[in-house]
Design an enzyme around this catalytic site. Structure first.
Site, PDB file in Angstrom:
ATOM      1  N   LYS A  39       3.642   7.372   7.113  1.00 20.93           N
ATOM      2  CA  LYS A  39       4.610   6.281   6.897  1.00 20.93           C
ATOM      3  C   LYS A  39       5.057   5.776   8.257  1.00 20.93           C
ATOM      4  O   LYS A  39       5.130   6.558   9.214  1.00 20.93           O
ATOM      5  CB  LYS A  39       5.844   6.803   6.135  1.00 20.93           C
TER       6      LYS A  39
ATOM      7  N   ASP B  62       4.803  -2.275   2.944  1.00 17.57           N
ATOM      8  CA  ASP B  62       5.893  -1.595   2.223  1.00 17.57           C
ATOM      9  C   ASP B  62       7.059  -2.583   2.231  1.00 17.57           C
ATOM     10  O   ASP B  62       6.833  -3.800   2.313  1.00 17.57           O
ATOM     11  CB  ASP B  62       6.227  -0.260   2.899  1.00 17.57           C
TER      12      ASP B  62
END
Ligand code: NAD
Length: 413
Positions: A105, A145
């Site tokens: 991430k 995202d």
């Protein structure tokens, strides 16, 4: 979004599931560490000629199952703790949905709405220059995202090519179709969650027509979930976004029309819809059968969990409830379909995109949706079986399934 102890909470959930499974101590210890946590300054030029620096992050949690994979988030609350937690969730999610990726991430602590397009591009290119030696089609593959999209992915592909000399769009997923993006990526997370819910209702021998639904968040995930849920017979009675919510007890008749209205006007207050406006928090405590948090983290907490009247919560947002809320809801017998299953459709189609890129294929939308449906059904069935056999909540069952799959691969290495 969370600012404290988010990663500890995920680790605690993980430890609980690990204690119930037959998992080697060495693997548990390994999964409680992060392979690489990068934090760096990203300097970029503003349109007025000045310079600005923001904090950039990329956490590579674990690559036992394959290259690190996970989105890039641009949001003022992005922190190392959040990146660690979300990268850990990606490791588990990829295992649950059965794609050959590890967990990663990344992102930057900035509100992109404060930048014009040129500044956003400068920022993204500078971020890519910092990251270029750590990412790659077989190493680490970022994706969109919160507040990032296919245009941002295209800038990354271009900058990565300039720096490394490798003209490969496979370095990211969630690209525009003309750059090698997959059909169906836009709908993937919302549709995937719907397929998972349908699979679980089928196991419970229940029919969609009997369920009313409230959805918090009408962005990418919320809109496509609403669209497919309605097509499958669910009655969508309430929807909210950051500007407020609408409640229509008899059901919102045309979700597609509302999507069009939101795209044009930027809110949900379409005068053609007969219903009433509701306050932001109220969406979660309406008298409905299913609530779908599809916006932010931590929206269900100790102060509102007791007021929730739904029987099922489909966690389309990442980590939308606190540990305290989870316990309260379990006590009330609410079925929680956990994030690492419910929103795994996005990474499933990201995998399809990567797969198509590496084999020079282009699947149709129908092919993508049919493969996505199969993957979501398989994962939902597997999680449900563990839930029944071990008598644990679905969240713990999903963690246990992920651990089993990671261990199986780890033992072969
Ligand atoms: P998005 O930015 O497209 O949409 C977010 C929506 O939430 C917007 O409609 C916004 O108005 C709304 N919102 C913000 N604050 C709100 C509030 N207080 N009350 C009600 N609504 C509010 O983002 P998205 O891609 O739809 O992602 C939503 C969630 O799903 C995030 O938690 C994200 O991490 C998660 N998720 C997304 C994907 C994906 O493929 N997009 C995949 C997995 C998980």
């Amino acid at each position: 979004m969370k600012t404290e102890n988010f990663s500890k909470r995920i680790q605690n959930e993980f430890k609980k599931a690990a204690a119930r499974s037959n998992i080697a101590a060495a693997l548990i210890a390994k999964l409680l560490t992060y392979d690489r946590s990068l934090e760096f300054d990203v300097l970029f030029k503003k349109s007025d000629g000045s310079a600005q620096t923001v904090k950039g992050y990329r956490v590579q949690h674990n690559n036992i199952l394959g290259p690190y994979k996970g989105g890039l988030r641009y949001h003022p609350d992005v922190s190392m703790d959040e990146m660690k937690a979300l990268s850990f969730l990606m490791t588990l999610k990829n295992a649950v949905i059965g794609v050959p990726f590890g967990g990663g991430k990344g992102g930057m602590a900035i509100d992109p709405k404060t930048l014009n397009e040129q500044e956003l591009e400068e920022l993204t290119r500078s971020f890519t220059r910092q990251l270029a030696s750590y990412i790659g089609p077989e190493k680490d593959i970022p994706a969109p995202d919160v507040n990032t999209n296919s245009k941002i992915m295209a800038w990354i592909v271009d900058e990565y090519g300039k720096i490394t000399g490798k003209q490969t769009s496979t370095v990211v997923t969630g690209k525009p179709i003309e750059l090698g993006g997959s059909e169906g990526r836009l709908e993937a997370t919302g549709y995937g969650g719907t397929y998972a819910l349908l699979a679980i209702l089928k196991l419970l021998k229940k029919k969609p027509e009997n369920f009313t639904v409230a959805i918090q968040g009408f962005g990418n995930v919320g809109q496509y979930a609403a669209e497919l849920l309605q097509q499958n017979g669910f009655k969508i009675v309430a929807i909210s976004d950051s500007k407020g919510g609408i409640y229509v007890p008899e059901g919102i008749s045309d979700i597609r029309a509302l999507m069009k209205y939101k795209a044009e006007k930027g809110n949900l207050f379409d005068k053609r819809i007969t219903g009433r406006e509701i306050a932001l928090e109220a969406i979660l405590t309406l008298p409905v059968d299913i609530i779908i948090p599809a916006a932010l983290e931590d929206v269900i907490h100790g102060s509102n969990a007791r007021d929730i009247r739904a029987d099922i919560i489909l966690e389309m947002a990442n980590s939308p409830m606190t540990h305290e809320a989870d316990k309260i809801l379990a006590g009330k017998g609410v079925m929680i379909i956990p994030d690492i299953l419910a929103n795994a459709g996005g990474v499933a189609v990201s995998y399809f995109e990567w797969h198509q890129n590496t084999r020079n294929e282009q699947w149709t939308k129908e092919e993508v949706f049919s493969k996505l449906k199969k993957k979501m059904e398989l994962a939902a069935n597997d999680v449900y079986q563990i839930h029944r056999e071990k008598k644990v909540p679905l969240r713990e069952a999903a963690y246990m399934l992920a651990l089993e799959r990671i261990q199986a691969k780890w033992l072969k290495k």
